[in-house]
Design a protein around this motif. Structure first.
Motif, short mmCIF file in Angstrom:
data_model
loop_
_atom_site.label_atom_id
_atom_site.label_comp_id
_atom_site.label_asym_id
_atom_site.label_seq_id
_atom_site.Cartn_x
_atom_site.Cartn_y
_atom_site.Cartn_z
N HIS A 266 10.42 12.89 -2.43
CA HIS A 266 9.16 12.30 -2.87
C HIS A 266 8.18 13.42 -3.19
O HIS A 266 7.93 14.30 -2.35
CB HIS A 266 8.58 11.39 -1.79
CG HIS A 266 9.48 10.24 -1.42
ND1 HIS A 266 9.39 9.01 -2.02
CD2 HIS A 266 10.50 10.16 -0.53
CE1 HIS A 266 10.30 8.21 -1.50
NE2 HIS A 266 10.99 8.89 -0.59
N PRO A 368 2.24 -0.30 -0.75
CA PRO A 368 3.40 0.47 -0.29
C PRO A 368 4.74 -0.18 -0.64
O PRO A 368 5.72 0.51 -0.91
CB PRO A 368 3.20 0.57 1.22
CG PRO A 368 2.20 -0.48 1.57
CD PRO A 368 1.33 -0.65 0.37
N TYR A 371 5.62 0.79 -4.11
CA TYR A 371 6.10 2.17 -4.17
C TYR A 371 7.57 2.24 -3.76
O TYR A 371 8.39 2.88 -4.42
CB TYR A 371 5.26 3.08 -3.27
CG TYR A 371 5.74 4.52 -3.29
CD1 TYR A 371 5.26 5.41 -4.24
CD2 TYR A 371 6.71 4.96 -2.39
CE1 TYR A 371 5.72 6.73 -4.27
CE2 TYR A 371 7.18 6.27 -2.42
CZ TYR A 371 6.68 7.14 -3.36
OH TYR A 371 7.16 8.43 -3.41
N THR A 389 5.01 11.06 -8.38
CA THR A 389 3.79 10.29 -8.62
C THR A 389 2.71 11.22 -9.14
O THR A 389 2.38 12.23 -8.49
CB THR A 389 3.31 9.61 -7.32
OG1 THR A 389 4.37 8.79 -6.80
CG2 THR A 389 2.10 8.73 -7.58
N HIS A 400 -2.71 8.72 -0.63
CA HIS A 400 -2.33 9.20 0.70
C HIS A 400 -2.20 8.04 1.68
O HIS A 400 -1.23 7.96 2.44
CB HIS A 400 -3.36 10.21 1.20
CG HIS A 400 -3.10 10.68 2.61
ND1 HIS A 400 -2.09 11.56 2.93
CD2 HIS A 400 -3.72 10.35 3.80
CE1 HIS A 400 -2.09 11.76 4.24
NE2 HIS A 400 -3.06 11.04 4.78
N MET A 403 0.95 5.89 0.83
CA MET A 403 2.22 6.51 1.23
C MET A 403 2.36 6.55 2.75
O MET A 403 3.48 6.43 3.27
CB MET A 403 2.34 7.90 0.62
CG MET A 403 2.58 7.88 -0.88
SD MET A 403 3.20 9.46 -1.48
CE MET A 403 3.65 9.02 -3.16
N SER A 404 1.27 6.71 3.45
CA SER A 404 1.33 6.67 4.91
C SER A 404 1.81 5.30 5.37
O SER A 404 2.64 5.18 6.28
CB SER A 404 -0.03 6.99 5.52
OG SER A 404 -0.40 8.33 5.24
N ILE A 408 6.08 7.41 4.02
CA ILE A 408 6.54 8.49 3.16
C ILE A 408 5.68 9.73 3.36
O ILE A 408 4.46 9.65 3.40
CB ILE A 408 6.49 8.07 1.67
CG1 ILE A 408 7.38 6.85 1.43
CG2 ILE A 408 6.91 9.23 0.77
CD1 ILE A 408 8.85 7.08 1.72
N PRO A 410 5.28 12.91 1.25
CA PRO A 410 5.68 13.58 0.01
C PRO A 410 5.34 15.07 0.03
O PRO A 410 4.50 15.54 0.80
CB PRO A 410 4.84 12.86 -1.05
CG PRO A 410 3.58 12.51 -0.33
CD PRO A 410 4.00 12.18 1.09
#
Length: 480
Positions: A266, A368, A371, A389, A400, A403-404, A408, A410
């Motif tokens: 990622h 999420p 994603y 991304t 952020h 993704m949290s 994930i 990245p």
């Protein structure tokens, strides 16, 4: 709630067998929040090879011809119990082999029976047309050798032809909830003889607003039948389906809920807004196929036109396209005639493309789940892949947090178009027909905006501009 008496035995030649209460968690480690509601009866242990199952010889021969030799974890955990007629609650990431996990038991347990006109014996519900076609394609070779007739029922295609196929007789129907509801209301399909029901990608069906339709359809199938529910995530709506329609299910959770995949990388690429279009274009010009996601149909069409003007073989995929167009486009992308597929979230689930090693979020998703399912188009079935991304400074905080929530972590890299590190990460290169940028400091005004034509203001931007103008006018009056 539909209920049935489960048969926990391993299927033998006659479909029955002796129960076996050995540790059934060998191939799975269900997390606490994924415990199946109401599950009390232990399941059969997972298998290590298909040879442990008493599958029909013609089915085994076809599996060998198609190079299906070893079970994936979700198949190993669920096949013994599904063949025994148990309800199944399975959680596994997309691309993990779920189709055969429910498809093989469904076909084996249906084989040898004939459906009457308009009265199928088994039902597979999926959220999208693409996933319905994928499931049909995956099961067709096995259905043919077992003499099981399949029918696919989705929107965007002739409802009359679909009604005719049901009237002819089909043991298994693969359907999207909306079109099946239409056929049921027209009395072109009756579900009272459906004994095996599968919900694939149940969480997306709930997210798309299909929960009421799915519940109504499940209320119409034969009481006491087998239910198999597969989902990448198990949220509140999915739990409602489990509680109301599954009886004493065997739970199989072979992946973390975060969707972490060891073969998937990622990357977050930090880009300047004025350089975003050039960066995305260079990634699209890479040597190899790439799937690129944008938020809206308009943005997808504009970006696709831009890529074509740049000499890149690209095509658009979204809900505004007819089903024949979508099928044709996907076929060209899978065959390699197209190198870039530009899509909205319609392609985030239900599309399997072999050897796709790069997915790019040109527009970062806000959810999420979106994603995870966009990224799930790569690194399928143990293959490697990357999810990239593109993020502008104003989007960093939201991305952020998203993704949290997705679990994930990245790799974050600032990049500019034309840089070697962009090429290292994505294979980016200059587009065949790309012209040098005339003003690299000009703000990016949106995909496909023609030079000299200002982008359309949003309502928020218009209000801010008018407020600023009013303040300047007030200061001018005070200074007089």
């Amino acid at each position: 709630m539909n209920a049935k008496t489960p048969n926990p035995g391993h299927p033998g030649a006659d479909g029955n067998g002796n129960g076996n209460d050995r540790d059934h968690d060998r191939a799975e480690t269900p997390e606490r929040e994924d415990a199946a509601p109401g599950a009390t009866t232990p399941g059969l242990p997972p298998i290590e090879a298909f040879a442990e199952l008493d599958l029909p010889s013609e089915l085994v021969r076809t599996m060998t011809e198609l190079a299906v030799r070893e079970p994936f974890p979700i198949q190993a955990a669920t096949l013994p119990n599904a063949l025994a007629g148990r309800d199944i609650l399975g959680r596994a990431r997309t691309g993990s082999g779920k189709t055969l996990a429910f498809g093989l038991p469904l076909l084996v347990r249906t084989a040898g029976r004939r459906a009457d006109a308009k009265r199928p014996l088994a039902l597979v519900l999926v959220p999208t047309r693409e996933l319905a076609q994928q499931v049909t394609d995956a099961l067709t070779p096995y259905a043919e050798v077992l003499g099981v007739r399949l029918a696919t029922v989705v929107g965007g295609l002739s409802i009359g032809r679909q009604a005719a196929s049901l009237k002819t007789g089909a043991e298994v129907v693969v359907a999207t909830p909306g079109r099946l509801t239409d056929l049921v209301s027209r009395r072109d399909c009756r579900l009272d003889r459906v004994e095996i029901t599968v919900l694939d990608e149940a969480d997306q069906m709930c997210d798309m607003g299909f929960l009421p339709q799915v519940s109504e359809l499940l209320d119409q199938v034969r009481p006491g039948g087998q239910r198999m529910l597969f989902s990448a995530t198990l949220d509140r709506d999915v739990e409602r389906l489990v509680e109301h329609h599954l009886h004493d299910p065997v739970s199989a959770s072979v992946d973390r809920s975060s969707g972490s995949v060891t073969t998937m990388e990622h990357h977050v690429l930090l880009v300047h807004p004025a350089d975003k279009l050039a960066t995305a274009t260079e990634i699209a010009a890479r040597d190899g196929r790439v799937l690129m996601f944008l938020d809206t149909k308009v943005a997808v069409d504009r970006f696709t036109r831009h890529l074509r003007d740049s000499g890149i073989q690209a095509a658009a995929l979204h809900s505004g396209k007819s089903q024949p167009q979508r099928t044709h486009t996907l076929g060209r992308f899978k065959d390699g005639d197209l190198t870039v597929l530009v899509a909205t979230n319609v392609a985030a689930r239900g599309i399997h493309i072999d050897d796709l090693d790069l997915v790019v979020n040109v527009d970062p998703p806000t959810d999420p789940k979106d994603y995870l399912h966009r990224g799930g188009r790569t690194a399928r079935a143990g293959e490697s892949g990357s999810v990239v991304t593109l993020v502008t400074p104003g989007e960093r905080g939201d991305v952020h947090r998203m993704m949290s929530d997705a679990g994930i972590r990245p790799t974050v890299t600032p990049v500019r178009s034309g840089e070697a590190k962009l090429t290292t990460l994505t294979g980016a290169r200059r587009a065949p027909s790309a012209a040098p940028a005339k003003n690299t400091n000009a703000p990016f005004r949106g995909m496909g905006t023609r030079p000299g034509r200002p982008a359309k203001e949003t309502r928020k931007a218009t209000e801010a501009r008018k407020l600023a103008e009013a303040r300047r006018a007030a200061r001018a009056r005070k200074s007089r």
